[in-house]
Motif scaffolding. Sequence first.
Motif, PDB file in Angstrom:
ATOM      1  N   ASN A 247      20.704   7.900  -1.066  1.00 13.35           N
ATOM      2  CA  ASN A 247      22.072   7.831  -1.413  1.00 13.35           C
ATOM      3  C   ASN A 247      22.841   8.152  -0.270  1.00 13.35           C
ATOM      4  N   SER A 248      24.126   7.791  -0.153  1.00 15.65           N
ATOM      5  CA  SER A 248      25.183   8.026   0.758  1.00 15.65           C
ATOM      6  C   SER A 248      25.432   9.447   0.610  1.00 15.65           C
TER       7      SER A 248
ATOM      8  N   LYS B 115      29.241   7.158  -5.547  1.00 15.96           N
ATOM      9  CA  LYS B 115      30.400   7.093  -6.607  1.00 15.96           C
ATOM     10  C   LYS B 115      29.914   8.159  -7.685  1.00 15.96           C
TER      11      LYS B 115
ATOM     12  N   GLU C  86      26.462   1.271   2.702  1.00 16.63           N
ATOM     13  CA  GLU C  86      26.579   0.027   2.220  1.00 16.63           C
ATOM     14  C   GLU C  86      26.550   0.003   0.623  1.00 16.63           C
ATOM     15  N   GLU C  87      27.073  -0.826   0.152  1.00 16.85           N
ATOM     16  CA  GLU C  87      27.387  -0.950  -1.556  1.00 16.85           C
ATOM     17  C   GLU C  87      26.448  -1.761  -2.014  1.00 16.85           C
TER      18      GLU C  87
ATOM     19  N   ASP D 260      23.971  -3.320  -5.577  1.00 15.90           N
ATOM     20  CA  ASP D 260      23.773  -3.297  -6.938  1.00 15.90           C
ATOM     21  C   ASP D 260      22.406  -3.235  -7.241  1.00 15.90           C
TER      22      ASP D 260
ATOM     23  N   LYS E 152      26.267  -0.050  -9.393  1.00 17.85           N
ATOM     24  CA  LYS E 152      26.669  -0.135  -8.046  1.00 17.85           C
ATOM     25  C   LYS E 152      26.557   1.130  -7.454  1.00 17.85           C
ATOM     26  N   LEU E 153      25.895   1.148  -6.208  1.00 18.54           N
ATOM     27  CA  LEU E 153      25.586   2.368  -5.524  1.00 18.54           C
ATOM     28  C   LEU E 153      26.144   2.279  -4.075  1.00 18.54           C
ATOM     29  N   THR E 154      26.582   3.352  -3.383  1.00 16.09           N
ATOM     30  CA  THR E 154      26.732   3.412  -2.093  1.00 16.09           C
ATOM     31  C   THR E 154      25.436   4.245  -1.440  1.00 16.09           C
TER      32      THR E 154
END
Lengths: 135, 196
Positions: free
Chosen positions: A40-41, A45, A71-72, A74, A79-81
């Motif tokens: 995870n970033s 989100k 990066e984004e 799916d 939707k994940l960063t």
Amino acid sequence: MQAQVNKVVFVAAPEPVVAKAGATIDEVLKITVREGYHVNSDKPKDEFIIPLKLTWTGPVSVKQVTFPKAEEIDVNGQKLTVFTGSFPIRTQLSIPANTPKGKATVTGKLRYQACNSEMCLRPMTLDIELPVTIE
Amino acid sequence: MKTLKSMALITLAAWGLLAACSPSIPVDAASLRVSQDRKPAPDFSLKDASGASVKLSDYRGKVVLLNFWATWCGPCKVEIPWFIEFQQQYKDHGFVVLGVAMDEEGWDAVKPYMTDRKLNYRVLLGNDSVTQLYGGVDSLPTTFVIDKEGRIASAHVGLVAKNEYLGEIQSLLGIKTTSRITGNSSPLAVLAGAGQ
């Protein structure tokens, strides 16, 4: 050379640093995530997702920790960063002017939570040792 | 538009023919261990969201879907609506879902999630002692389907197909029904769309 080896995340061992008391160290850690996985970033989100976090302890104060642009992606409709592959994390560490001369170790802790499209690994913390010689 | 409608009707006819030949979509119970190879599911006691102690052995005589999960686990979020559906559909047939949440933040993280996702099954707060009993559970989701005799009938690490769970549950409950197709990808939906 790898400082820490975990199942999916690797951190290259930092080179020893020589610096004067009162100076600022610009340390760049190279992180590598095993292919097929993501972490995870630093700014996910979803409130339930565990962010990537780097903290430092030792005879220094942290001025700034800078993560690259995430990066984004799916994954299963979510939707994940995230970060994948190899990426740097830059830290500015300042050494107080009154720090005694000699060798010291600054310890970083990288907390991450990694997944692939089918499963997630439980959150892990990697220890990173940055040898510092203060002149 | 006429061509589109014709295509949709042909698709619908083909779907009907297929349905006549194979009246139901088979679910998959192939991953179930044969009865003599099943090992007892280790018993444990954990607290639920109300603070009550819950033992796995309390559910002897029921088929139990034991799901290790966490609020931060993306693939777990995919499965949770299925488990809600299974709980609703089979609770009166001797089936129960037990969720074991592995969030380090405990109920502070888990309770809001349970409310947000409207979980209709019991959730327990897990710990490492329990995960050790089940091989460590390094990855989530990890799910065990336990038969009425309290034995592990199947183990799944990671996201698996909904029909795989469904087949296992139905097989262990002795139910001979099959899954339903849901969503808007059926030919009926195509036809409905063609008329717009």
